[in-house]
Every structure is written in C-alpha cells, then in structure tokens.
Scaffold this motif. Structure first.
Motif, PDB file in Angstrom:
ATOM      1  N   ARG A  41      -6.550   3.673  -4.210  1.00  0.00           N
ATOM      2  CA  ARG A  41      -6.352   3.904  -2.785  1.00  0.00           C
ATOM      3  C   ARG A  41      -6.888   2.706  -2.019  1.00  0.00           C
ATOM      4  O   ARG A  41      -8.014   2.274  -2.286  1.00  0.00           O
ATOM      5  CB  ARG A  41      -7.097   5.178  -2.374  1.00  0.00           C
ATOM      6  N   ALA A  79       5.591   6.167   6.908  1.00  0.00           N
ATOM      7  CA  ALA A  79       4.433   5.627   7.628  1.00  0.00           C
ATOM      8  C   ALA A  79       4.855   5.101   8.997  1.00  0.00           C
ATOM      9  O   ALA A  79       4.049   5.011   9.918  1.00  0.00           O
ATOM     10  CB  ALA A  79       3.782   4.502   6.821  1.00  0.00           C
ATOM     11  N   ALA A 125       9.632   3.761  -0.342  1.00  0.00           N
ATOM     12  CA  ALA A 125       9.562   2.620   0.583  1.00  0.00           C
ATOM     13  C   ALA A 125       8.809   1.451  -0.042  1.00  0.00           C
ATOM     14  O   ALA A 125       9.300   0.319  -0.085  1.00  0.00           O
ATOM     15  CB  ALA A 125       8.893   3.048   1.889  1.00  0.00           C
ATOM     16  N   HIS A 174      13.494  19.112  -6.813  1.00  0.00           N
ATOM     17  CA  HIS A 174      14.654  18.216  -6.856  1.00  0.00           C
ATOM     18  C   HIS A 174      14.713  17.382  -5.581  1.00  0.00           C
ATOM     19  O   HIS A 174      14.315  17.825  -4.514  1.00  0.00           O
ATOM     20  CB  HIS A 174      15.954  19.020  -6.997  1.00  0.00           C
ATOM     21  N   MET A 175      15.274  16.183  -5.738  1.00  0.00           N
ATOM     22  CA  MET A 175      15.484  15.297  -4.585  1.00  0.00           C
ATOM     23  C   MET A 175      16.991  15.212  -4.342  1.00  0.00           C
ATOM     24  O   MET A 175      17.754  14.961  -5.276  1.00  0.00           O
ATOM     25  CB  MET A 175      14.940  13.911  -4.943  1.00  0.00           C
ATOM     26  N   VAL A 177       0.857  -1.182   0.000  1.00  0.00           N
ATOM     27  CA  VAL A 177       0.000   0.000   0.000  1.00  0.00           C
ATOM     28  C   VAL A 177       0.895   1.234   0.000  1.00  0.00           C
ATOM     29  O   VAL A 177       1.554   1.533   0.997  1.00  0.00           O
ATOM     30  CB  VAL A 177      -0.928   0.026   1.234  1.00  0.00           C
ATOM     31  N   THR A 188       2.551   4.070   3.328  1.00  0.00           N
ATOM     32  CA  THR A 188       1.632   5.150   2.956  1.00  0.00           C
ATOM     33  C   THR A 188       2.172   6.544   3.241  1.00  0.00           C
ATOM     34  O   THR A 188       1.518   7.537   2.936  1.00  0.00           O
ATOM     35  CB  THR A 188       0.297   4.964   3.705  1.00  0.00           C
ATOM     36  N   GLN A 247      14.308   9.682   5.406  1.00  0.00           N
ATOM     37  CA  GLN A 247      14.521  10.334   4.125  1.00  0.00           C
ATOM     38  C   GLN A 247      14.288   9.298   3.024  1.00  0.00           C
ATOM     39  O   GLN A 247      14.067   8.119   3.308  1.00  0.00           O
ATOM     40  CB  GLN A 247      15.957  10.863   4.058  1.00  0.00           C
ATOM     41  N   PRO A 263       3.136  11.353  -3.306  1.00  0.00           N
ATOM     42  CA  PRO A 263       4.360  11.232  -2.495  1.00  0.00           C
ATOM     43  C   PRO A 263       4.675  12.547  -1.782  1.00  0.00           C
ATOM     44  O   PRO A 263       4.393  13.634  -2.296  1.00  0.00           O
ATOM     45  CB  PRO A 263       5.444  10.887  -3.521  1.00  0.00           C
ATOM     46  N   GLY A 314       9.117   3.231   5.814  1.00  0.00           N
ATOM     47  CA  GLY A 314       9.218   4.617   5.343  1.00  0.00           C
ATOM     48  C   GLY A 314       8.578   5.577   6.326  1.00  0.00           C
ATOM     49  O   GLY A 314       8.523   5.319   7.535  1.00  0.00           O
ATOM     50  N   ASP A 368      -1.130   2.526  -5.354  1.00  0.00           N
ATOM     51  CA  ASP A 368      -0.559   3.831  -4.995  1.00  0.00           C
ATOM     52  C   ASP A 368      -1.521   4.960  -5.343  1.00  0.00           C
ATOM     53  O   ASP A 368      -1.975   5.072  -6.479  1.00  0.00           O
ATOM     54  CB  ASP A 368       0.768   4.042  -5.733  1.00  0.00           C
ATOM     55  N   GLY A 418       5.635   4.982  -2.977  1.00  0.00           N
ATOM     56  CA  GLY A 418       6.786   5.870  -2.871  1.00  0.00           C
ATOM     57  C   GLY A 418       8.059   5.034  -2.820  1.00  0.00           C
ATOM     58  O   GLY A 418       8.053   3.840  -3.186  1.00  0.00           O
TER      59      GLY A 418
HETATM   60  C1  LIG Z   1       9.128  19.362   0.423  1.00  0.00           C
HETATM   61  C2  LIG Z   1       9.894  18.119   0.762  1.00  0.00           C
HETATM   62  C3  LIG Z   1      11.108  17.871   0.160  1.00  0.00           C
HETATM   63  C4  LIG Z   1      11.811  16.719   0.461  1.00  0.00           C
HETATM   64  N1  LIG Z   1      13.031  16.535  -0.113  1.00  0.00           N
HETATM   65  C5  LIG Z   1      13.738  15.419   0.148  1.00  0.00           C
HETATM   66  C6  LIG Z   1      15.016  15.220  -0.426  1.00  0.00           C
HETATM   67  O1  LIG Z   1      15.522  16.065  -1.174  1.00  0.00           O
HETATM   68  N2  LIG Z   1      15.699  14.083  -0.100  1.00  0.00           N
HETATM   69  C7  LIG Z   1      15.174  13.148   0.748  1.00  0.00           C
HETATM   70  O2  LIG Z   1      15.825  12.140   0.981  1.00  0.00           O
HETATM   71  N3  LIG Z   1      13.959  13.328   1.329  1.00  0.00           N
HETATM   72  C8  LIG Z   1      13.231  14.430   1.034  1.00  0.00           C
HETATM   73  N4  LIG Z   1      12.002  14.609   1.613  1.00  0.00           N
HETATM   74  C9  LIG Z   1      11.449  13.516   2.440  1.00  0.00           C
HETATM   75  C10 LIG Z   1      10.781  12.476   1.485  1.00  0.00           C
HETATM   76  O3  LIG Z   1       9.656  13.061   0.917  1.00  0.00           O
HETATM   77  C11 LIG Z   1      10.415  11.209   2.253  1.00  0.00           C
HETATM   78  O4  LIG Z   1      11.568  10.705   2.888  1.00  0.00           O
HETATM   79  C12 LIG Z   1       9.876  10.117   1.332  1.00  0.00           C
HETATM   80  O5  LIG Z   1       8.841  10.618   0.528  1.00  0.00           O
HETATM   81  C13 LIG Z   1       9.378   8.915   2.144  1.00  0.00           C
HETATM   82  O6  LIG Z   1       8.985   7.895   1.260  1.00  0.00           O
HETATM   83  P1  LIG Z   1       7.729   6.961   1.585  1.00  0.00           P
HETATM   84  O7  LIG Z   1       7.732   5.931   0.505  1.00  0.00           O
HETATM   85  O8  LIG Z   1       7.759   6.534   2.995  1.00  0.00           O
HETATM   86  O9  LIG Z   1       6.429   7.900   1.450  1.00  0.00           O
HETATM   87  P2  LIG Z   1       5.876   8.756   0.202  1.00  0.00           P
HETATM   88  O10 LIG Z   1       6.949   9.119  -0.740  1.00  0.00           O
HETATM   89  O11 LIG Z   1       5.078   9.877   0.789  1.00  0.00           O
HETATM   90  O12 LIG Z   1       4.890   7.740  -0.562  1.00  0.00           O
HETATM   91  C14 LIG Z   1       3.718   7.274   0.053  1.00  0.00           C
HETATM   92  C15 LIG Z   1       2.736   6.934  -1.068  1.00  0.00           C
HETATM   93  O13 LIG Z   1       1.648   6.195  -0.513  1.00  0.00           O
HETATM   94  C16 LIG Z   1       0.454   6.654  -1.113  1.00  0.00           C
HETATM   95  N5  LIG Z   1      -0.664   6.321  -0.233  1.00  0.00           N
HETATM   96  C17 LIG Z   1      -0.987   6.833   0.983  1.00  0.00           C
HETATM   97  N6  LIG Z   1      -2.077   6.239   1.486  1.00  0.00           N
HETATM   98  C18 LIG Z   1      -2.469   5.323   0.552  1.00  0.00           C
HETATM   99  C19 LIG Z   1      -3.538   4.382   0.484  1.00  0.00           C
HETATM  100  N7  LIG Z   1      -4.425   4.248   1.499  1.00  0.00           N
HETATM  101  N8  LIG Z   1      -3.653   3.610  -0.616  1.00  0.00           N
HETATM  102  C20 LIG Z   1      -2.750   3.707  -1.634  1.00  0.00           C
HETATM  103  N9  LIG Z   1      -1.714   4.586  -1.605  1.00  0.00           N
HETATM  104  C21 LIG Z   1      -1.591   5.370  -0.532  1.00  0.00           C
HETATM  105  C22 LIG Z   1       0.671   8.142  -1.266  1.00  0.00           C
HETATM  106  O14 LIG Z   1      -0.255   8.703  -2.197  1.00  0.00           O
HETATM  107  C23 LIG Z   1       2.124   8.162  -1.739  1.00  0.00           C
HETATM  108  O15 LIG Z   1       2.216   8.064  -3.141  1.00  0.00           O
HETATM  109  C24 LIG Z   1      11.294  15.774   1.365  1.00  0.00           C
HETATM  110  C25 LIG Z   1      10.056  16.033   1.992  1.00  0.00           C
HETATM  111  C26 LIG Z   1       9.364  17.190   1.697  1.00  0.00           C
HETATM  112  C27 LIG Z   1       8.066  17.458   2.380  1.00  0.00           C
END
Ligand SMILES: Cc1cc2nc3c(=O)[nH]c(=O)nc-3n(C[C@H](O)[C@H](O)[C@H](O)COP(=O)(O)OP(=O)(O)OC[C@H]3O[C@@H](n4cnc5c(N)ncnc54)[C@H](O)[C@@H]3O)c2cc1C
Length: 341
Positions: free
Chosen positions: A85, A281, A21, A51-52, A16, A116, A287, A44, A279, A40, A19
């Motif tokens: 979702r 969640a 993770a 930029h990342m 679920v 998530t 990061q 994200p 991640g 998804d 991103g």
């Molecule tokens: C403005 C900003 C800039 C950033 N820049 C950097 C950077 O330069 N370098 C860095 O390392 N980190 C950066 N970060 C941190 C980075 O965004 C997080 O570390 C990263 O996104 C975490 O990944 P994730 O997979 O846990 O979550 P996410 O990337 O947030 O992905 C989660 C996904 O799950 C989906 N989702 C949620 N609920 C559901 C559901 N019920 N059903 C289906 N899908 C769902 C969401 O829509 C999303 O697509 C930044 C953060 C912000 C706010």
C-alpha cells in the motif's frame, strides 16, 4: 498476485493501484520500455461480484481471473508488481516523487499514476452489506441482464432512486421503488408520471431489513414489519474516492453527482504536475472498460512527457556544448527511454 522482484528503487513511473486502470497504464508503459512499479493493495471494487460484464471479449469473466490475466501480460514486459500500500508521495521537484510504502520501503518515481479506485459506502440496512455484489446491487449495466424479469426492489435516494427504478424497469416488468421514509409529496408530479409510465410500483415507509431464504434474497422488510417479496434489491452506495494521496498533494477537485472527485484533464493529468489520476479514483461512473481506457491514455501521455523532458534537456546540454556528469546522465536517460538498456 504474481509478485516480481523489483531490482531498483527508482522508476520512470510508479502506479498506485493494480485494478483495470492502473494495470492498463502499466501495460502500455511497459511496452514502451519504461521502468514501472505497480503497487497494489489488492482490493478491487468489483471483488464481491462473481462475474464482470460489459468488457468486450471478456463479458462474464470472474473479476479476479481478469486481473490475474492482465497482471500476467504486464509482468511479461518487465513491470514490477508488488502487493503493498502506498502511504505517501512526497514531491521532490520537477514533477518527481519519493513514494512511501506501508512495508517501510521507499521508491523514487519520475511520474505518478493514482489508480486507487473508490469505496462503496452502503446504506446501513441489515442484510445489505452481506449480499452486496450478489442479489443486492447498484448497476444495471453490470448485472441488470442477469436479473431480468425478476422481482426487483429499488431503494429510493434523492439523487438516484427514480432514475434507477426507471433503468431497471427496462429489464423487468416487476419493479418496486421503496421510498424508505421519503414523503410521497416530496416526489414531483413529473416523477410520478414517469414511474407510472414505466409500470414501477411505489411503497412508502422506512425499510427495516432484508429477508434471506436459502442463501438468496426473498424479501424487503419495512420497519413496520410488512414484507414485500423481492429477489433483487438495488441500493445507492455513497461512492467515495480513495484520494488520500491526491488530497495530501493538494490536487484540485471537481463536483460530480457523487461528490468531489479529482479534477483531471482528458489524459488524466491532475492539477499537480507529474500526477495522473485514472479510473474510479478520478470519476464515479467509470466502468472497467472506461477505467482501462483512461489508464491507457495516461500511460501514453506520460511516456511522451518523459521522452520530451529527457530529450529537450539532452538537446539543450548538447547545444551548450556541456559535457557535465548531469548532461551525460540526461543523455543516458534519454537513451534508456529509447532502448530500455
Ligand atoms: C459489486 C460491483 C460489481 C461491478 N461489476 C462491474 C461489471 O460487471 N462491469 C464493469 O464494467 N464494472 C463493474 N463494476 C465497476 C468496477 O468495479 C469499476 O469500474 C472498476 O473496478 C474500476 O477500476 P479501477 O482500476 O479504477 O479501480 P479498482 O478496480 O477498485 O482498483 C483499485 C486498486 O487500487 C488499490 N489501492 C487503493 N489504494 C491503494 C494504495 N494507497 N496503495 C496501493 N494500492 C491501492 C485497491 O486495493 C485496488 O486493488 C462493479 C462494481 C461493483 C461495486
């Protein structure tokens, strides 16, 4: 998103969140010939940023391009990717789940990865939401280098203001902490000494809004009308995990500096059998590189878990000399795990 038709409604693993993770978990599971569906919603956390940074070999890549590339890699191993979702996950025993999707679909998952992410709730200051991810930011590691030597303002918050001001002082000699209504007397002497040693200026008074000139931040306005020229503003978002699924499943939480997050073991396993959380969640400080790492570790753990579950069941049935339909299914499942047939 590169949608791929999923031909079955039963998967070894439903992930679920797609991103860093979730996709990382899906990548290693797909390479292990597991049947995997990534659902998804496509929001994200770092989408507002152009930029990342900090991801080895991908430093400076647009976040959307990064995820598109990972999706392409994941799909090549037969992983299903859908833009939808997940609205509910209902335990059906043995750590398995019926998973409901917003479009009305329902799939079966032998294991669940909740990836998530979290939501950044921004301070209610006019202009902050509009410029978030650009010249309004929170993370020195994500964007600090890019704003080095600029005029940086930091919004005070009890848990993080001083720390953020000190961190950004490493990147610029022109950092000002805005106390935003906090009484100067509330800051202990040790804070004042550290701020002075770091060369951080301090402004009392409530912040009223941001001044934007030619689509760029140019100042921070106090409620009393005074304007301080700043081209960068650092704010403390309230980081709220998207943990509705975990809460509904009764997953235990732990306290973090940002509030309660899922309590997971080093592999990401929650207190609910069969459910991993990875991640953002599962933690506010993750990061992109940490999120990817956590997803990967959960993926390898789940693969081993499924393999042993199936083989132990198959071995027990063989020992008992039972050749029931269930036994044959278990053996076949174990064979599928090995061959992907
Ligand atoms: C403005 C900003 C800039 C950033 N820049 C950097 C950077 O330069 N370098 C860095 O390392 N980190 C950066 N970060 C941190 C980075 O965004 C997080 O570390 C990263 O996104 C975490 O990944 P994730 O997979 O846990 O979550 P996410 O990337 O947030 O992905 C989660 C996904 O799950 C989906 N989702 C949620 N609920 C559901 C559901 N019920 N059903 C289906 N899908 C769902 C969401 O829509 C999303 O697509 C930044 C953060 C912000 C706010």
């Amino acid at each position: 998103m590169g949608h791929q038709q999923h031909s079955t409604d039963a998967y070894d693993v439903v992930v679920v969140g797609g991103g860093a993770a979730g996709l990382s978990a899906a990548l290693v599971l797909g390479r292990s010939r597991r049947s995997v569906l990534v659902v998804d919603a496509g929001e994200p956390r770092n989408a507002p940023a152009a930029h990342m940074h900090g991801y080895p070999s991908r430093d400076g890549m647009p976040p959307g391009a990064f995820l598109a590339e990972v999706r392409r890699e994941v799909a090549a191993y037969g992983v299903g990717l859908v833009r939808d979702r997940v609205t509910a996950a209902e335990p059906v025993g043995s750590g398995e789940f019926d998973v409901s999707l917003a479009d009305g679909g329902r799939v079966h998952a032998r294991r669940l990865v909740v990836a998530t992410g979290l939501v950044d709730e921004l301070p209610d200051i006019p202009g902050v939401a509009e410029r978030w991810g650009d010249d309004v930011m929170h993370c020195p590691y994500c964007h600090g280098w890019e704003v080095r030597d600029r005029a940086i303002g930091v919004l005070h918050a009890k848990a993080s203001g001083i720390h953020q001001a000190l961190l950004f002082s490493q990147l610029s000699d022109d950092v000002t902490l805005f106390l935003d209504g906090t009484d100067e007397d509330e800051l202990p002497d040790s804070d004042w000494q550290m701020l002075a040693a770091a060369g951080v200026g301090v402004v009392s008074g409530k912040v009223g809004g941001l001044v934007v000139t030619d689509d760029a931040l140019s100042g921070v306005r106090l409620a009393d009308g005074r304007v301080f020229a700043r081209s960068v503003f650092v704010v403390p978002p309230r980081m709220v995990p998207r943990d509705a699924l975990l809460t509904a499943l009764g997953a235990r939480t732990r306290e973090t500096p940002a509030g309660p997050f899922a309590d997971v073991d080093p592999t990401g396993l929650t207190s609910v059998p069969g459910v991993w959380a990875v991640g953002n969640a599962a933690g506010p400080a993750e990061q992109v590189v940490n999120a990817a790492s956590a997803g990967y570790r959960a993926g390898t753990t789940i693969n081993a878990d499924l393999l042993h579950t199936d083989l132990e069941r198959a071995a027990a049935l063989r020992r008992a000399g039972v050749f029931s339909p269930e036994g044959e299914r278990a053996v076949a499942r174990a064979r599928t795990a090995r061959t992907g047939a």
